[in-house]
Design a protein around this motif. Sequence first.
Motif, PDB file in Angstrom:
ATOM      1  N   ASP A   1     -40.627 -43.404 -31.234  1.00 35.43           N
ATOM      2  CA  ASP A   1     -41.450 -42.251 -31.614  1.00 35.43           C
ATOM      3  C   ASP A   1     -40.535 -41.045 -31.769  1.00 35.43           C
ATOM      4  O   ASP A   1     -39.345 -41.096 -31.459  1.00 35.43           O
ATOM      5  N   ASN A   2     -41.127 -39.932 -32.251  1.00 34.80           N
ATOM      6  CA  ASN A   2     -40.326 -38.752 -32.555  1.00 34.80           C
ATOM      7  C   ASN A   2     -39.716 -38.130 -31.298  1.00 34.80           C
ATOM      8  O   ASN A   2     -38.545 -37.740 -31.289  1.00 34.80           O
ATOM      9  N   ASP A   3     -40.502 -38.025 -30.226  1.00 35.16           N
ATOM     10  CA  ASP A   3     -40.005 -37.400 -29.008  1.00 35.16           C
ATOM     11  C   ASP A   3     -38.847 -38.202 -28.412  1.00 35.16           C
ATOM     12  O   ASP A   3     -37.855 -37.637 -27.939  1.00 35.16           O
ATOM     13  N   THR A   4     -38.975 -39.516 -28.419  1.00 35.89           N
ATOM     14  CA  THR A   4     -37.914 -40.365 -27.878  1.00 35.89           C
ATOM     15  C   THR A   4     -36.637 -40.231 -28.692  1.00 35.89           C
ATOM     16  O   THR A   4     -35.529 -40.158 -28.148  1.00 35.89           O
ATOM     17  N   SER A   5     -36.789 -40.190 -30.014  1.00 37.22           N
ATOM     18  CA  SER A   5     -35.617 -40.048 -30.873  1.00 37.22           C
ATOM     19  C   SER A   5     -34.909 -38.727 -30.626  1.00 37.22           C
ATOM     20  O   SER A   5     -33.678 -38.670 -30.528  1.00 37.22           O
ATOM     21  N   ALA A   6     -35.699 -37.639 -30.508  1.00 35.16           N
ATOM     22  CA  ALA A   6     -35.103 -36.329 -30.262  1.00 35.16           C
ATOM     23  C   ALA A   6     -34.404 -36.291 -28.909  1.00 35.16           C
ATOM     24  O   ALA A   6     -33.279 -35.787 -28.778  1.00 35.16           O
ATOM     25  N   ALA A   7     -35.064 -36.833 -27.885  1.00 35.41           N
ATOM     26  CA  ALA A   7     -34.476 -36.828 -26.547  1.00 35.41           C
ATOM     27  C   ALA A   7     -33.205 -37.669 -26.495  1.00 35.41           C
ATOM     28  O   ALA A   7     -32.221 -37.298 -25.834  1.00 35.41           O
ATOM     29  N   TYR A   8     -33.203 -38.786 -27.199  1.00 30.66           N
ATOM     30  CA  TYR A   8     -32.028 -39.644 -27.210  1.00 30.66           C
ATOM     31  C   TYR A   8     -30.824 -38.915 -27.821  1.00 30.66           C
ATOM     32  O   TYR A   8     -29.698 -39.021 -27.311  1.00 30.66           O
TER      33      TYR A   8
ATOM     34  N   ILE B   1     -31.341 -28.760 -17.882  1.00 33.05           N
ATOM     35  CA  ILE B   1     -30.791 -29.358 -19.106  1.00 33.05           C
ATOM     36  C   ILE B   1     -31.888 -29.582 -20.137  1.00 33.05           C
ATOM     37  O   ILE B   1     -31.718 -29.283 -21.316  1.00 33.05           O
ATOM     38  N   ALA B   2     -33.012 -30.107 -19.706  1.00 32.24           N
ATOM     39  CA  ALA B   2     -34.103 -30.369 -20.642  1.00 32.24           C
ATOM     40  C   ALA B   2     -34.593 -29.076 -21.283  1.00 32.24           C
ATOM     41  O   ALA B   2     -34.836 -29.023 -22.494  1.00 32.24           O
ATOM     42  N   GLY B   3     -34.734 -28.014 -20.481  1.00 36.57           N
ATOM     43  CA  GLY B   3     -35.206 -26.742 -21.031  1.00 36.57           C
ATOM     44  C   GLY B   3     -34.179 -26.041 -21.884  1.00 36.57           C
ATOM     45  O   GLY B   3     -34.536 -25.197 -22.720  1.00 36.57           O
ATOM     46  N   LEU B   4     -32.906 -26.370 -21.692  1.00 30.61           N
ATOM     47  CA  LEU B   4     -31.855 -25.718 -22.469  1.00 30.61           C
ATOM     48  C   LEU B   4     -31.888 -26.135 -23.931  1.00 30.61           C
ATOM     49  O   LEU B   4     -31.570 -25.344 -24.819  1.00 30.61           O
ATOM     50  N   PHE B   5     -32.296 -27.376 -24.203  1.00 32.23           N
ATOM     51  CA  PHE B   5     -32.221 -27.909 -25.560  1.00 32.23           C
ATOM     52  C   PHE B   5     -33.538 -27.824 -26.329  1.00 32.23           C
ATOM     53  O   PHE B   5     -33.526 -27.875 -27.561  1.00 32.23           O
ATOM     54  N   THR B   6     -34.645 -27.734 -25.657  1.00 33.75           N
ATOM     55  CA  THR B   6     -35.922 -27.717 -26.375  1.00 33.75           C
ATOM     56  C   THR B   6     -37.009 -27.105 -25.504  1.00 33.75           C
ATOM     57  O   THR B   6     -36.934 -27.126 -24.263  1.00 33.75           O
TER      58      THR B   6
ATOM     59  N   VAL C   1     -40.727 -33.688 -25.438  1.00 32.90           N
ATOM     60  CA  VAL C   1     -39.304 -34.010 -25.542  1.00 32.90           C
ATOM     61  C   VAL C   1     -38.614 -33.764 -24.202  1.00 32.90           C
ATOM     62  O   VAL C   1     -37.733 -34.539 -23.789  1.00 32.90           O
ATOM     63  N   GLN C   2     -39.008 -32.689 -23.516  1.00 35.13           N
ATOM     64  CA  GLN C   2     -38.409 -32.423 -22.209  1.00 35.13           C
ATOM     65  C   GLN C   2     -38.666 -33.565 -21.240  1.00 35.13           C
ATOM     66  O   GLN C   2     -37.772 -33.963 -20.476  1.00 35.13           O
ATOM     67  N   GLU C   3     -39.875 -34.100 -21.255  1.00 38.33           N
ATOM     68  CA  GLU C   3     -40.188 -35.225 -20.362  1.00 38.33           C
ATOM     69  C   GLU C   3     -39.346 -36.450 -20.706  1.00 38.33           C
ATOM     70  O   GLU C   3     -38.867 -37.169 -19.814  1.00 38.33           O
ATOM     71  N   LYS C   4     -39.150 -36.703 -21.999  1.00 38.91           N
ATOM     72  CA  LYS C   4     -38.318 -37.837 -22.408  1.00 38.91           C
ATOM     73  C   LYS C   4     -36.867 -37.637 -21.983  1.00 38.91           C
ATOM     74  O   LYS C   4     -36.195 -38.576 -21.529  1.00 38.91           O
TER      75      LYS C   4
ATOM     76  N   GLN D   1     -35.795 -35.869 -19.439  1.00 33.95           N
ATOM     77  CA  GLN D   1     -35.717 -36.038 -17.997  1.00 33.95           C
ATOM     78  C   GLN D   1     -35.762 -37.507 -17.587  1.00 33.95           C
ATOM     79  O   GLN D   1     -35.140 -37.904 -16.595  1.00 33.95           O
ATOM     80  N   SER D   2     -36.470 -38.330 -18.361  1.00 34.42           N
ATOM     81  CA  SER D   2     -36.519 -39.757 -18.045  1.00 34.42           C
ATOM     82  C   SER D   2     -35.217 -40.471 -18.390  1.00 34.42           C
ATOM     83  O   SER D   2     -34.895 -41.520 -17.809  1.00 34.42           O
ATOM     84  N   MET D   3     -34.437 -39.920 -19.338  1.00 31.97           N
ATOM     85  CA  MET D   3     -33.180 -40.557 -19.746  1.00 31.97           C
ATOM     86  C   MET D   3     -31.981 -40.052 -18.949  1.00 31.97           C
ATOM     87  O   MET D   3     -30.973 -40.756 -18.828  1.00 31.97           O
ATOM     88  N   LEU D   4     -32.080 -38.834 -18.402  1.00 30.66           N
ATOM     89  CA  LEU D   4     -30.917 -38.245 -17.740  1.00 30.66           C
ATOM     90  C   LEU D   4     -30.403 -39.061 -16.553  1.00 30.66           C
ATOM     91  O   LEU D   4     -29.188 -39.062 -16.305  1.00 30.66           O
TER      92      LEU D   4
END
Length: 560
Positions: A374-381, A447-452, A457-460, A462-465
């Motif tokens: 999905d879009n959020d996962t792609s952006a977070a990746y 980190i999540a808030g710094l980029f978006t 997307v922030q939740e995604k 945080q799940s990958m970090l």
Amino acid sequence: MPARGTGMIRSRLPPYSNTEATAFPLAFFLLTLTAFASPSRNGGNTAALRAPFRGWGRVAAKHPLPVSRWQNPPLPSHRLTAKANPKSSDGEGGEGQSNSTVASANSVISLETADLDATLLSIAVPALFALASDPVASLVDTAFVGKIGPEALAATGIATSILNLASKVITTPLVSVTTTQVARAEGDEELLSAASTAALEVGLVAGIIQALLITCLAVPFAAGVTGEAIGDGLQNELVIPTSSVLRIRAIATPAVAISLAVQGMFRGVGDTRTPLAATIGCNVLNLALNAVAIFYLHTGVSGPAAATTIAEVSSMLFLLFLITRRIQLHPSFRLDALGGTVREMAGDTLILSLRSAVVWATFTIASALTARIDNDTSAAYQVCQQLWLSTALINDALAIAAQTVLAQALSKGRPEAAMETIKKIISWSIGTGVFLGTAVWLSFDEIAGLFTRDIGVQEKIQSMLPFVAVSMPFASVAFTLDGVLYGARDFQFAARTMFAASSVAIVSMIIGTLTESQSDDVFFIWGGFLGLMLTRVLVISRRLRDRNGPFSSLVKDEID
């Protein structure tokens, strides 16, 4: 947010693009063909690799580099004679000794164990700044080009991506090969001249090949990439400026290849400050010319491309001027006069080029798999991947230092310095990885808030970090161990290791796509990257203890 936009567009495309579907199997086929061919008895490259380059290099043919096992590198006959008879023909001991036996004035490093910390840092720190200066300059350059308009920004970005990929696969491996060959020859002026001349010739040929490919295929490249990245309505508006930028920038690709070869020469003698000065000067000149072209001449998208071309050629001339004051170069550029050193260097460069192609294929497949979720996962990746790769900057600098010192220590019969270098560089890389991983682990929210600002997307992110933080120590060691292998000129083993590790990573990622849960998809993708690094660390660690490998003298010295 470009990453999300890319994900939205990719979701309307077929599962795999034409580029992804063809590049991956081609890269793996070529690497399999090369990396698993039987090496020759003298430890050099395969006969199949050497055949196309038979008969190259007048200087290199007269003074070939030693290609026997590292633990017992033979000396040329004139050095053996000088060692056996230290007195000159006129009876004055040592005064008539050959220049080849005198310690080279080009070297700026010490192999004494007590000085290794300072030696490694003196190479790594300037190299780190040189590696970091290009991304910073690219950001400023992008801001300038953005003033022209969105089409110019998109065209320049697409062209730069194509050029970076071509350079990474075709010409950039030459830096590592040159560093090792020059470091091995350091201390013998004739061998140093032969190795440097060979690097210059290989760089020119590789640069011309890259220039011809980009010039002739500029429109197909531009059409293919823009067809993937944006809708058909704007494709024609981007193909023309993108192909124009590609053709203009292609003019400087031979100069860039020669610059990379010269940077390898400087690294080989332990000097990373001069390449740093050249890199900064090139970036400053590029930005200044960009400002003139955009704000005063109003040249459009071709102006910044021409500015970059001029800056790259100027940097090449500057580096060539400086290196010729330290190393004698005797380029012949005749196909019937290129010799053994060129043949070795071209073969090693080809091996590392294929290795780079496999790395690119692995990351391309990972990006394609995340875009299918999905879009959020792609952006977070995309955010987490760039954060993860940021460790490469520091550890690439450590790898450069390890490669230079290790190559000189092994070629000069200094096993204690070589072993101490390996121990120090591994411990430093572990410390770097643990520090960065801990910093990421403690900064999830920031980190999540710094980029978006997008909550999804922030939740995604945080799940990958956690995957990013856990894998950073292993990634740091793996990146640094590449420098250890390169220092021993173990390029073929490095390619084999990357092939095996990439296979593990890709299988893991593909298994993830067969599951029904999107969270499992992400788990397997990042698990694939962790497997990529773990496999490399384990296999290379085993190589360091191999009594029949290039580090056998170090193993025996440790046992004794």
